[in-house]
Design an enzyme around this catalytic site. Structure first.
Site, PDB file in Angstrom:
ATOM      1  N   LYS A  47      36.221  39.997  37.348  1.00  0.00           N
ATOM      2  CA  LYS A  47      35.693  39.704  38.685  1.00  0.00           C
ATOM      3  C   LYS A  47      34.227  40.091  38.793  1.00  0.00           C
ATOM      4  O   LYS A  47      33.404  39.347  39.355  1.00  0.00           O
ATOM      5  CB  LYS A  47      36.510  40.439  39.746  1.00  0.00           C
ATOM      6  CG  LYS A  47      37.934  39.915  39.926  1.00  0.00           C
ATOM      7  CD  LYS A  47      38.735  40.823  40.840  1.00  0.00           C
ATOM      8  CE  LYS A  47      40.174  40.348  40.963  1.00  0.00           C
ATOM      9  NZ  LYS A  47      41.037  41.255  41.720  1.00  0.00           N
ATOM     10  N   GLN A  55      42.863  46.753  44.164  1.00  0.00           N
ATOM     11  CA  GLN A  55      43.568  46.120  43.058  1.00  0.00           C
ATOM     12  C   GLN A  55      45.014  46.608  42.995  1.00  0.00           C
ATOM     13  O   GLN A  55      45.276  47.810  42.989  1.00  0.00           O
ATOM     14  CB  GLN A  55      42.857  46.423  41.734  1.00  0.00           C
ATOM     15  CG  GLN A  55      43.488  45.761  40.524  1.00  0.00           C
ATOM     16  CD  GLN A  55      43.387  44.245  40.575  1.00  0.00           C
ATOM     17  OE1 GLN A  55      42.341  43.696  40.872  1.00  0.00           O
ATOM     18  NE2 GLN A  55      44.487  43.581  40.280  1.00  0.00           N
ATOM     19  N   ASP A  90      41.221  38.972  49.504  1.00  0.00           N
ATOM     20  CA  ASP A  90      42.489  38.591  48.869  1.00  0.00           C
ATOM     21  C   ASP A  90      43.285  37.621  49.746  1.00  0.00           C
ATOM     22  O   ASP A  90      44.162  36.914  49.254  1.00  0.00           O
ATOM     23  CB  ASP A  90      43.350  39.832  48.615  1.00  0.00           C
ATOM     24  CG  ASP A  90      43.049  40.484  47.272  1.00  0.00           C
ATOM     25  OD1 ASP A  90      42.716  39.746  46.322  1.00  0.00           O
ATOM     26  OD2 ASP A  90      43.158  41.712  47.163  1.00  0.00           O
TER      27      ASP A  90
END
Length: 292
Positions: free
Chosen positions: A60, A104, A127
């Site tokens: 990312k 995460q 997200d």
């Protein structure tokens, strides 16, 4: 839907190529933002030392560097308490220079994944998994979209796989992919007819053989085989399992390519697009309130 290659093999649903195109488009958007004094910024929070999570975070951040997005990488020890984690999230929520953030998953044992997702400001939830954003998707008024479902939709749309009125079978009802994807594809304007299958479903193969599009998101290597697919159907393998030698194995068996009209490659295709969708959300946040 029919095979498009003259030799009768399936067209590859190549997420890597599309993700590269999207990154170039996002780099242009980031350049325009910086030109008016807005520097898009991502914050990632990783608790513990899960190697797969650390690798995903690194990819990312590499995408951010390519696009021109500033990124900060917050690493917390596995012994971090729930209260400490939520305090870090609250600080990022309050930071006006951070446009989007993500925790995460999965978190180490003893920490609550759902509580961490709910603690993120829904306006910064890149997200797309905050209960408010999922609720908006359910209501048909989506805000920030869940990244993997958005990635799958973009992949099918890019390859001109018809979805309006199509029968779509999704295998896997998880909260990250299956359930939100079923809501997204059945939304007004996309208009697919979705069947959501799971471990208690009877005769999964019968349902997939009747489908125009099959999406496997269950994390069982080679689960979808050629005899489960109607000739000419589009088949997307979402779940990835790491096999011997750290090779990636898709939920879709290689023999499906001899039957399907469109199919993702055996090594997986959705991951790079999921990361692209996450940064699309970030740039959407950064562009809010700007003229034009």
């Amino acid at each position: 839907m029919a095979n498009l290659h003259s030799d009768g093999t399936a067209v590859c649903l190549d997420g890597d190529v599309l993700a590269a195109t999207l990154r170039r488009q996002m780099a242009a958007r980031a350049t325009r933002l910086r030109a008016i004094g807005v520097t898009p910024k991502l914050a990632t929070v990783l608790v513990g030392d899960n190697p797969a999570s650390a690798s995903y975070i690194a990819r990312k951040h590499a995408d951010c560097a390519e696009i021109g997005i500033k990124a900060t990488d917050i690493r917390l020890p596995a012994k971090t308490s729930q209260a400490q984690l939520l305090a870090h999230v609250a600080a990022l929520n309050a930071d006006p220079l951070v446009h989007g953030l993500m925790v995460q998953l999965p978190l180490p044992a003893g920490l609550d994944d759902d509580a961490a997702l709910a603690a993120v400001d829904p306006a910064k939830d890149i997200d797309g998994l905050h209960p408010e954003n999922l609720g908006r998707l359910l209501a048909g008024t989506p805000g920030l979209l869940p990244c993997t479902p958005h990635a799958i939709w973009q992949l099918l749309r890019h390859h001109q796989v018809p979805l309006k009125g199509a029968k779509v079978a999704i295998i896997g009802r998880g909260p990250l992919v299956g359930r939100p994807l079923s809501m997204l594809l059945s939304m007004r304007g996309i208009d697919a007819s979705v069947t959501l299958l799971h471990s208690a479903s009877r005769d999964i193969a019968e349902a997939t053989r009747a489908a125009d599009v099959v999406i496997a998101a269950l994390g069982r290597p080679g689960f979808v085989t050629a005899d489960m697919v109607r000739p000419g159907a589009a088949v997307v393998g979402v779940g990835i399992t790491y096999g011997d030698g750290c090779s990636m194995v898709s939920d879709v068996a290689e023999d499906v390519a001899s039957v399907a009209g469109h199919v993702t490659p055996p090594h997986g295709s959705v991951g790079p697009l999921t990361r692209a969708a996450l940064l699309q959300n970030l740039l959407e946040i950064a562009e809010r309130g700007l003229p034009g």
